[in-house]
Design a protein around this motif. Sequence first.
Motif, PDB file in Angstrom:
ATOM      1  N   ARG A 184     -53.562  53.859  12.116  1.00 33.98           N
ATOM      2  CA  ARG A 184     -52.592  53.777  13.207  1.00 33.98           C
ATOM      3  C   ARG A 184     -52.220  55.184  13.675  1.00 33.98           C
ATOM      4  O   ARG A 184     -52.177  56.124  12.892  1.00 33.98           O
ATOM      5  CB  ARG A 184     -51.351  53.004  12.779  1.00 33.98           C
ATOM      6  CG  ARG A 184     -50.531  53.670  11.688  1.00 33.98           C
ATOM      7  CD  ARG A 184     -49.333  52.781  11.333  1.00 33.98           C
ATOM      8  NE  ARG A 184     -48.527  53.400  10.304  1.00 33.98           N
ATOM      9  CZ  ARG A 184     -48.746  53.269   9.005  1.00 33.98           C
ATOM     10  NH1 ARG A 184     -49.763  52.536   8.592  1.00 33.98           N
ATOM     11  NH2 ARG A 184     -47.964  53.857   8.134  1.00 33.98           N
ATOM     12  N   SER A 185     -51.924  55.320  14.938  1.00 36.70           N
ATOM     13  CA  SER A 185     -51.695  56.641  15.510  1.00 36.70           C
ATOM     14  C   SER A 185     -50.228  57.017  15.455  1.00 36.70           C
ATOM     15  O   SER A 185     -49.379  56.276  14.992  1.00 36.70           O
ATOM     16  CB  SER A 185     -52.158  56.651  16.963  1.00 36.70           C
ATOM     17  OG  SER A 185     -51.254  55.896  17.744  1.00 36.70           O
ATOM     18  N   ILE A 187     -48.259  56.916  17.665  1.00 32.43           N
ATOM     19  CA  ILE A 187     -47.445  56.074  18.549  1.00 32.43           C
ATOM     20  C   ILE A 187     -46.304  55.456  17.763  1.00 32.43           C
ATOM     21  O   ILE A 187     -45.226  55.206  18.287  1.00 32.43           O
ATOM     22  CB  ILE A 187     -48.312  54.956  19.166  1.00 32.43           C
ATOM     23  CG1 ILE A 187     -49.375  55.558  20.067  1.00 32.43           C
ATOM     24  CG2 ILE A 187     -47.466  53.954  19.932  1.00 32.43           C
ATOM     25  CD1 ILE A 187     -50.377  54.556  20.565  1.00 32.43           C
ATOM     26  N   VAL A 236     -49.198  48.754  24.755  1.00 43.16           N
ATOM     27  CA  VAL A 236     -49.077  49.823  23.764  1.00 43.16           C
ATOM     28  C   VAL A 236     -49.398  49.249  22.389  1.00 43.16           C
ATOM     29  O   VAL A 236     -48.597  48.513  21.808  1.00 43.16           O
ATOM     30  CB  VAL A 236     -47.666  50.449  23.765  1.00 43.16           C
ATOM     31  CG1 VAL A 236     -47.533  51.445  22.612  1.00 43.16           C
ATOM     32  CG2 VAL A 236     -47.400  51.147  25.090  1.00 43.16           C
ATOM     33  N   ASN A 240     -54.561  54.994  19.184  1.00 44.30           N
ATOM     34  CA  ASN A 240     -54.792  55.649  20.466  1.00 44.30           C
ATOM     35  C   ASN A 240     -56.295  55.645  20.773  1.00 44.30           C
ATOM     36  O   ASN A 240     -57.120  55.244  19.949  1.00 44.30           O
ATOM     37  CB  ASN A 240     -54.208  57.061  20.495  1.00 44.30           C
ATOM     38  CG  ASN A 240     -54.811  57.975  19.441  1.00 44.30           C
ATOM     39  OD1 ASN A 240     -55.978  57.830  19.083  1.00 44.30           O
ATOM     40  ND2 ASN A 240     -54.023  58.907  18.926  1.00 44.30           N
ATOM     41  N   LYS A 241     -56.636  56.089  21.962  1.00 42.03           N
ATOM     42  CA  LYS A 241     -58.026  55.993  22.397  1.00 42.03           C
ATOM     43  C   LYS A 241     -58.952  56.883  21.565  1.00 42.03           C
ATOM     44  O   LYS A 241     -60.118  56.539  21.332  1.00 42.03           O
ATOM     45  CB  LYS A 241     -58.121  56.351  23.877  1.00 42.03           C
ATOM     46  CG  LYS A 241     -57.382  55.353  24.767  1.00 42.03           C
ATOM     47  CD  LYS A 241     -57.423  55.758  26.225  1.00 42.03           C
ATOM     48  CE  LYS A 241     -56.654  54.757  27.085  1.00 42.03           C
ATOM     49  NZ  LYS A 241     -56.649  55.127  28.518  1.00 42.03           N
ATOM     50  N   GLU A 242     -58.435  58.031  21.084  1.00 40.45           N
ATOM     51  CA  GLU A 242     -59.258  58.923  20.273  1.00 40.45           C
ATOM     52  C   GLU A 242     -59.612  58.272  18.939  1.00 40.45           C
ATOM     53  O   GLU A 242     -60.750  58.366  18.468  1.00 40.45           O
ATOM     54  CB  GLU A 242     -58.523  60.250  20.055  1.00 40.45           C
ATOM     55  CG  GLU A 242     -58.382  61.120  21.295  1.00 40.45           C
ATOM     56  CD  GLU A 242     -57.348  60.591  22.288  1.00 40.45           C
ATOM     57  OE1 GLU A 242     -56.494  59.762  21.876  1.00 40.45           O
ATOM     58  OE2 GLU A 242     -57.399  60.988  23.461  1.00 40.45           O
ATOM     59  N   THR A 280     -55.554  48.845  20.697  1.00 41.90           N
ATOM     60  CA  THR A 280     -55.605  50.155  21.351  1.00 41.90           C
ATOM     61  C   THR A 280     -54.664  50.225  22.538  1.00 41.90           C
ATOM     62  O   THR A 280     -54.570  49.289  23.340  1.00 41.90           O
ATOM     63  CB  THR A 280     -57.042  50.465  21.805  1.00 41.90           C
ATOM     64  OG1 THR A 280     -57.932  50.342  20.695  1.00 41.90           O
ATOM     65  CG2 THR A 280     -57.137  51.877  22.374  1.00 41.90           C
ATOM     66  N   GLU A 281     -53.990  51.360  22.664  1.00 44.67           N
ATOM     67  CA  GLU A 281     -53.111  51.565  23.808  1.00 44.67           C
ATOM     68  C   GLU A 281     -53.909  51.472  25.107  1.00 44.67           C
ATOM     69  O   GLU A 281     -55.027  51.949  25.201  1.00 44.67           O
ATOM     70  CB  GLU A 281     -52.419  52.928  23.716  1.00 44.67           C
ATOM     71  CG  GLU A 281     -53.374  54.104  23.719  1.00 44.67           C
ATOM     72  CD  GLU A 281     -52.663  55.448  23.641  1.00 44.67           C
ATOM     73  OE1 GLU A 281     -53.358  56.485  23.692  1.00 44.67           O
ATOM     74  OE2 GLU A 281     -51.423  55.457  23.538  1.00 44.67           O
TER      75      GLU A 281
END
Length: 364
Positions: A184-185, A187, A236, A240-242, A280-281
């Motif tokens: 998880r990012s 975020i 959201v 994240n996309k990365e 993913t966001e």
Amino acid sequence: MLPTLLLLLLSWPSFSLNLPAPPLSDPDEPARVEAPRNEAPAPRVRARRIGLHPRPSYRPNDPTRPTVCLIHGINSTSGSFVHLAPLLEREGYGVVLYDYPYNQELSRTIPAFVASLRAFREQHQDARPWSILSHSMGALLARSYVEGPHYADDVASLILIGPPNAGSALAPAQDMIQMLEALRSSIDPEGRTLMVLGERIGAAAKDLAPGSPFLDRLARNRPREGVPYYILAGDVGFLNKEIRQTIESRYRQIQRRSRFLGGLAGLALRNLPDVLDVLTEGTGDGAVAVASTRLEGATEHVVIPVNHVELIRGPIFYPDPGPVACQPFVSRWLAESLPIPTLAEAEAAPPAVDATVAVGGDGS
């Protein structure tokens, strides 16, 4: 096999993500989530009987206080509306809450909802149309009633918040989620995780799987003529996309480096893109993909930058009062479909049937 393959995705040589430390303990049921230290404890949701429960604001057949019925989602209770329900009441609406066992087949849950709704309205001699506002899986209950053969022409509008109209790829992929949760990012810096929404969902998981017989039958329905359908989705997730690109890159490396292992990975992870869309966001809210919320014939479909729980400010993640993301849209849609009449309009309306309401079900 699936957890092993995912572990390989995360531990393959040259994998360089800094993984956060695992939580010390898993979250408990939504009603018993503990707040971090030095913070006020989360509001406790009292155990409820299954069925419809009127809040004190409910006044059957009162033209000055239209009724909104709130239906919770999976792994939840009507307490998930603890922040939203009072806001609706301040605007002048009466609120009725519906509780149901979220971990059984929808083929059992939906008839029980229909029967409960019919019995409640008969008990209170309520002849006025309601608006039904549902979150997550609750939308499937609401749609099944309005689009089904037992509909009694008593719904002014459907407001569907984060609805899995085409299912959720998370439902049949809990092993995968356990591994992806480690990625998880930032975020979600407090370490909260949307994977808790998929725990202990039981037989409902089969019905929520994309392409399930239940969803195929529901997809053959058409929106009920004369009933506006309003849909609000979030985009959201907690990857994240990365991070998503890194996961996909690890998967491709496995396929290239080992024909045998790559074949197994392709079989086990064939729905990985769908799962990543949910998480993913930009493409999902952490529980439902934006694409899955869409419904042909809907009156309006809006996407906002929040996660699945944040849409209604569910106390599992947001125990303290604060802005409820869906409120501005809900208020506008209710004003369009279930307006509160002026005093002059109410006085000119036919007299309401006298009905006494037993107070209960405050959603806190």
